[in-house]
Design a protein around this motif. Structure first.
Motif, short mmCIF file in Angstrom:
data_model
loop_
_atom_site.label_atom_id
_atom_site.label_comp_id
_atom_site.label_asym_id
_atom_site.label_seq_id
_atom_site.Cartn_x
_atom_site.Cartn_y
_atom_site.Cartn_z
N ASN A 37 0.84 -1.20 0.00
CA ASN A 37 0.00 0.00 0.00
C ASN A 37 0.86 1.24 0.00
O ASN A 37 2.08 1.18 0.21
CB ASN A 37 -0.94 0.01 1.21
CG ASN A 37 -0.19 -0.08 2.53
OD1 ASN A 37 0.81 0.58 2.75
ND2 ASN A 37 -0.67 -0.94 3.42
N PHE A 38 0.22 2.36 -0.27
CA PHE A 38 0.84 3.66 -0.11
C PHE A 38 -0.27 4.64 0.29
O PHE A 38 -1.45 4.40 0.04
CB PHE A 38 1.57 4.12 -1.38
CG PHE A 38 0.66 4.38 -2.55
CD1 PHE A 38 0.09 5.63 -2.77
CD2 PHE A 38 0.36 3.35 -3.45
CE1 PHE A 38 -0.74 5.85 -3.85
CE2 PHE A 38 -0.48 3.57 -4.52
CZ PHE A 38 -1.03 4.82 -4.73
N GLU A 39 0.13 5.74 0.91
CA GLU A 39 -0.81 6.74 1.40
C GLU A 39 -0.53 8.08 0.77
O GLU A 39 0.63 8.46 0.58
CB GLU A 39 -0.75 6.85 2.93
CG GLU A 39 -1.22 5.60 3.65
CD GLU A 39 -1.18 5.75 5.16
OE1 GLU A 39 -0.65 6.79 5.63
OE2 GLU A 39 -1.68 4.85 5.86
N LEU A 50 -9.08 -4.06 -10.52
CA LEU A 50 -10.04 -3.53 -9.56
C LEU A 50 -10.39 -4.56 -8.48
O LEU A 50 -10.68 -4.20 -7.33
CB LEU A 50 -11.32 -3.09 -10.27
CG LEU A 50 -11.24 -1.78 -11.06
CD1 LEU A 50 -12.62 -1.42 -11.60
CD2 LEU A 50 -10.73 -0.64 -10.19
N LYS A 51 -10.38 -5.84 -8.82
CA LYS A 51 -10.75 -6.87 -7.86
C LYS A 51 -9.77 -6.90 -6.69
O LYS A 51 -10.17 -7.16 -5.54
CB LYS A 51 -10.79 -8.23 -8.55
CG LYS A 51 -11.23 -9.36 -7.64
CD LYS A 51 -11.42 -10.64 -8.42
CE LYS A 51 -10.10 -11.09 -9.02
NZ LYS A 51 -10.22 -12.41 -9.71
N ASN A 52 -8.50 -6.62 -6.95
CA ASN A 52 -7.49 -6.66 -5.90
C ASN A 52 -7.10 -5.28 -5.39
O ASN A 52 -6.21 -5.17 -4.54
CB ASN A 52 -6.23 -7.37 -6.41
CG ASN A 52 -6.50 -8.82 -6.78
OD1 ASN A 52 -7.20 -9.52 -6.04
ND2 ASN A 52 -5.96 -9.26 -7.91
N LEU A 53 -7.74 -4.22 -5.92
CA LEU A 53 -7.41 -2.85 -5.54
C LEU A 53 -8.40 -2.34 -4.50
O LEU A 53 -9.61 -2.49 -4.65
CB LEU A 53 -7.43 -1.94 -6.78
CG LEU A 53 -7.11 -0.46 -6.54
CD1 LEU A 53 -5.68 -0.29 -6.06
CD2 LEU A 53 -7.34 0.34 -7.83
N THR A 54 -7.86 -1.71 -3.45
CA THR A 54 -8.70 -1.13 -2.39
C THR A 54 -8.27 0.31 -2.17
O THR A 54 -7.08 0.59 -1.93
CB THR A 54 -8.56 -1.91 -1.07
OG1 THR A 54 -8.94 -3.27 -1.30
CG2 THR A 54 -9.45 -1.32 0.00
N ILE A 55 -9.23 1.24 -2.28
CA ILE A 55 -8.97 2.66 -2.08
C ILE A 55 -9.95 3.13 -1.00
O ILE A 55 -11.17 2.97 -1.15
CB ILE A 55 -9.17 3.48 -3.37
CG1 ILE A 55 -8.27 2.92 -4.48
CG2 ILE A 55 -8.87 4.95 -3.12
CD1 ILE A 55 -8.50 3.60 -5.83
N ARG A 56 -9.42 3.71 0.06
CA ARG A 56 -10.30 4.15 1.16
C ARG A 56 -9.68 5.37 1.83
O ARG A 56 -8.47 5.62 1.75
CB ARG A 56 -10.48 3.04 2.18
CG ARG A 56 -9.21 2.68 2.95
CD ARG A 56 -9.44 1.59 3.97
NE ARG A 56 -8.25 1.34 4.78
CZ ARG A 56 -7.97 1.97 5.91
NH1 ARG A 56 -8.81 2.89 6.37
NH2 ARG A 56 -6.86 1.69 6.59
N ARG A 57 -10.56 6.10 2.51
CA ARG A 57 -10.13 7.24 3.30
C ARG A 57 -9.74 6.75 4.70
O ARG A 57 -10.45 5.94 5.29
CB ARG A 57 -11.25 8.27 3.42
CG ARG A 57 -10.89 9.52 4.21
CD ARG A 57 -12.08 10.44 4.35
NE ARG A 57 -11.75 11.67 5.04
CZ ARG A 57 -12.64 12.62 5.37
NH1 ARG A 57 -13.92 12.44 5.04
NH2 ARG A 57 -12.26 13.71 5.99
N VAL A 97 -4.18 3.52 -0.60
CA VAL A 97 -4.36 2.66 -1.76
C VAL A 97 -3.64 1.34 -1.47
O VAL A 97 -2.43 1.34 -1.19
CB VAL A 97 -3.80 3.31 -3.04
CG1 VAL A 97 -4.02 2.40 -4.24
CG2 VAL A 97 -4.47 4.67 -3.26
N SER A 98 -4.40 0.21 -1.51
CA SER A 98 -3.84 -1.11 -1.23
C SER A 98 -4.06 -2.01 -2.43
O SER A 98 -5.07 -1.89 -3.14
CB SER A 98 -4.50 -1.73 0.01
OG SER A 98 -4.38 -0.87 1.13
N TYR A 99 -3.10 -2.94 -2.63
CA TYR A 99 -3.21 -3.88 -3.74
C TYR A 99 -2.71 -5.24 -3.28
O TYR A 99 -1.66 -5.34 -2.62
CB TYR A 99 -2.40 -3.40 -4.95
CG TYR A 99 -2.59 -4.25 -6.17
CD1 TYR A 99 -3.75 -4.19 -6.92
CD2 TYR A 99 -1.58 -5.14 -6.59
CE1 TYR A 99 -3.93 -4.98 -8.04
CE2 TYR A 99 -1.75 -5.94 -7.71
CZ TYR A 99 -2.95 -5.86 -8.42
OH TYR A 99 -3.12 -6.66 -9.52
#
Length: 766
Positions: A74-76, A141-148, A157-159
């Motif tokens: 991930n990165f922020e 997109l299935k493995n990508l997670t974007i959240r606040r 952002v996580s993958y």
């Protein structure tokens, strides 16, 4: 014992029914498990719980170990400055003609969807073709997670994937695309914001000038300052006019009263009394008349002195009349003028009040118009001020170096897989296995309708627990079909000392069963402290719960404690008392009630050397209910209470049969026998409903078949039994030598062949 033979005939004189003990209350079970019940259930279902828990835990660990390792990187990104003043939020508020909202002006949910849009993801896929040519939009997109991250201004952002190198490359491409997008988007937003503010400012200024002019003209036209001040001013004027009008009305009323007084008879005289000139003339006239009266005492009426005084009086009379007329006319004129002046003032005040009332009526409308103008002006001024402030801020930001989103945590290559996590899976497996196994045990317990413990019985029936009877096979006489009679009993007594101890007819050794029967008899004695309990009925909810065994041994225990006891078998459908006691059942209760036998024919001594008698069921009748509900049965029960200290009725089960319900009201109470691990909750509830509906007196509950290791029974074997219990055969032989009839009957193997007189004689001699 033949005294109750009159039960076949008319009842004796003065015979009254025996008073009954009050019925004990009970309540419905609420199907709730307390902690003790829960622990009992878990202990009873421990094997099943262990098996289910082991299976669930094994399944979880097997699935965990066979999973392929999954990594996550991930990165922020900081998407807004930490000290930002939310200028774009203010701009959005202006567009909506509303106050600016608090908090961040960025819609994070919309922003996340934009970051997942095909336009940006396609740019990422272009850069990843060399690393992973097979990667497409859906897999990414299935493995990508974007959240606040919480309520912060950070987006994470996580993958996930199985290859750490590809994860690192994907995150690098995503961060580059997102930073470029943020810079372009920020520049576009600033330029558009400044252009929009410049277009809106002239219109807002014109709107403010127009509203200010309208408000000024409104104040000049209606002499209006503001609603609060205007209302206070009008209220003060109204109070002042009201005070003046009241004063004028008072003065006008006084003037009219004075005028009416002048017009009335004698009103002129009242006015003349206050005229100084007139009163002075009157005073002079009185002096002249006084002198005339004085002189007449000295002179004749025609004398010169008298004539001079009379001429003087005559000259004064016209003057007085003229003065009186002048004074009255002056008063009339003054009163009329005063009334006219006050009426004019009253009309003026009324006109002023009418005008003020008209103004007061129009005040709400004027106040609403003024408030509308003032509100519109405030909104326009506020909007203009926010637009000016926003334009200055945007111009400053545009003049400064524009900073895009900032990566505060760079993409990293994962080294430790996030799945499978053996420790976490183990903990979750343990928790899940415990929950599933305990839940299965509780479900099985819920579906199981059999009462397993004494506490369950007590909680279900809500009756006093009179005793708990442990199970001992040597006292289970339910399968005794051929007893062998009194002779067989005597042979056992003389030949086998251990059996003597087990049956306990004399010694009552250290048996848990027999001690529990003694305790039950003691509890019954204590319950009847005010009036001894003389007759009880033993029944159960369903067959096979040991009521007949308990009835037999309770009666035997009471007899060995010195009471005269009678055991009556009222189960005319399936009689068992004669089997358990080993006596004959030629004639019994049914024959006595039907008139086919006398009391001497049915009464049998159940046990030698003590006063323990029995009446068996007798010939099986076609209609047992008719006999048990007959008047002869009630008279027989009353007569028996006069001849015996304790009468124990062995009745059929309560559910489905009316036999026990017919007999119980004529006894001191019912004892409900329930066997643990046998009694069904539904059947027991049905039985309690029948008892409640028929208002049967209930003494309490006896729990039968309790495990001997529980409820303190383990102490019986080690407390107070040092001597060897039982009656040796050497002590029985002299007794048998003194009673040849009993010995002869024993040698014939037919204990039931003894006559009633013989049994009575044996009991009396002993």
């Amino acid at each position: 014992m033949d005294t109750f033979a009159s039960a076949n005939g008319a009842p004796p004189q003065g015979l009254t029914s025996t008073p009954q003990l009050p019925q004990m209350p009970w309540a419905k079970d609420e199907d709730e498990l307390d902690l003790a019940q829960l622990l009992t259930v878990l202990r009873r279902r421990s094997l099943m719980i262990t098996g289910v828990a082991a299976g669930v835990l094994g399944t979880v660990m097997f699935n965990t170990l066979r999973q392929e390792p999954v990594y996550e990187g991930n990165f922020e990104v900081l998407v807004e400055p930490v000290n930002a003043e939310d200028n774009l939020s203010d701009l959005s508020g202006l567009l909506a003609e509303a106050a600016p909202t608090k908090g961040s002006g960025l819609d994070y949910e919309t922003q996340v969807q934009v970051l997942r849009s095909p336009e940006l993801i396609d740019q990422v896929l272009e850069e990843l073709k060399a690393v992973d040519p097979e990667l497409d939009y859906e897999n990414l997109l299935k493995n990508l997670t974007i959240r606040r991250v919480g309520e912060t201004k950070i987006i994470e952002v996580s993958y996930r994937g199985t290859d750490p190198v590809k994860i690192q490359a994907t995150l690098d491409a995503l961060s580059a695309v997102y930073l470029k997008y943020s810079l372009d988007e920020r520049q576009t937003n600033l330029r558009q914001g400044i252009q929009f503010v410049d277009r809106q400012l002239p219109e807002l200024k014109g709107r403010v000038d127009e509203l200010q002019g309208q408000l000024e003209r409104f104040r000049q036209t209606y002499n209006f300052i503001d609603p609060t001040t205007q209302n206070q001013r009008i209220t003060a004027q109204a109070q002042q006019l009201s005070t003046q009008r009241l004063e004028v009305d008072r003065q006008l009323a006084e003037a009219r009263a004075s005028y009416d007084l002048l017009l009335a008879s004698g009103g002129g005289e009242v006015a003349l009394q206050t005229a100084p000139v007139y009163q002075s003339l009157i005073q002079q006239l009185r002096q002249v008349e006084t002198e005339i009266a004085t002189e007449l005492t000295r002179f004749q009426p025609g004398s010169l002195r008298i004539q001079v005084l009379e001429e003087q009086r005559q000259r004064m009379m016209p003057v007085i009349e003229a003065e009186a007329q002048r004074v009255v006319n002056a008063r009339y004129t003054e009163a009329e003028n005063t009334i006219q002046i006050l009426e004019t003032q009253n009309q003026t005040i009324a006109a002023a009040e009418a005008q003020l009332q008209n103004t007061l009526t129009q005040l709400p409308t004027l106040a609403r118009q003024y408030s509308d103008l003032q509100r519109e002006l405030d909104i326009a001024v506020g909007a203009l001020g926010r637009f000016l402030e926003t334009r200055e801020t945007l111009q400053i930001e545009a003049a400064q170096t524009e900073i895009p989103w900032e990566v505060i945590e760079a993409p990293n290559q994962p080294e430790v897989p996030i799945s499978p996590n053996a420790k976490r899976s183990l903990v979750l497996g343990i928790v899940a296995s415990l929950l599933v196994s305990v839940g299965a045990a509780l479900l099985l317990e819920k579906l199981d309708t059999v009462c397993r413990t004494v506490d369950e019985l007590k909680g279900l029936v809500k009756l006093p627990l009179l005793g708990t009877i442990p199970y001992q096979s040597e006292f289970d006489d339910s399968d005794r079909q051929k007893a062998g009679g009194m002779g067989q009993w005597l042979q056992r007594r003389m030949g086998k000392q251990d059996m003597m101890t087990a049956d306990g007819y004399y010694g009552y050794g250290g048996s848990q069963f027999l001690e529990s029967m003694r305790l039950l008899q003691t509890n019954l004695m204590l319950m009847g402290a005010d009036r001894p309990i003389q007759s009880i009925i033993m029944s159960s909810a369903m067959p096979g719960e040991g009521k007949s065994t308990v009835a037999r041994h309770l009666a035997q225990t009471a007899a060995t404690m010195g009471k005269r006891v009678l055991l009556v078998d009222t189960d005319l459908r399936r009689p068992t008392v004669h089997h358990r006691l080993g006596i004959r059942n030629g004639k019994g209760l049914s024959d006595l009630l039907s008139g086919n036998a006398s009391a001497g024919d049915v009464l049998q001594k159940a046990m030698p050397f003590v006063h323990f008698y029995a009446i068996t069921a007798g010939t099986m009748p076609p209609d047992p209910v008719k006999l048990l509900s007959s008047k002869r049965m009630r008279l027989l029960m009353r007569r028996l209470e006069k001849d015996f200290d304790l009468i124990v009725y062995d009745a059929p089960p309560l559910v489905g049969l009316a036999d026990a319900t017919l007999i119980a009201p004529h006894t001191d109470g019912l004892i409900l026998v329930s066997r643990v691990n046998t009694c069904d909750r539904n059947v027991l509830n049905h039985a309690m409903d029948n008892i409640s509906f028929t208002n049967i007196p209930v003494l309490g509950l006896v729990a039968n078949g309790v495990a001997a290791k529980g409820r303190g029974y383990k102490y019986y074997s080690s407390y107070g039994y040092d001597s060897k219990p039982g009656l040796p055969a050497s002590d029985v032989e002299p007794i048998m030598e003194e009673h040849p009839k009993a010995l002869a009957a024993a040698s014939n193997g037919n204990g039931g062949g003894l006559s009633i007189a013989d049994f009575m004689k044996v009991g009396k001699d002993n």
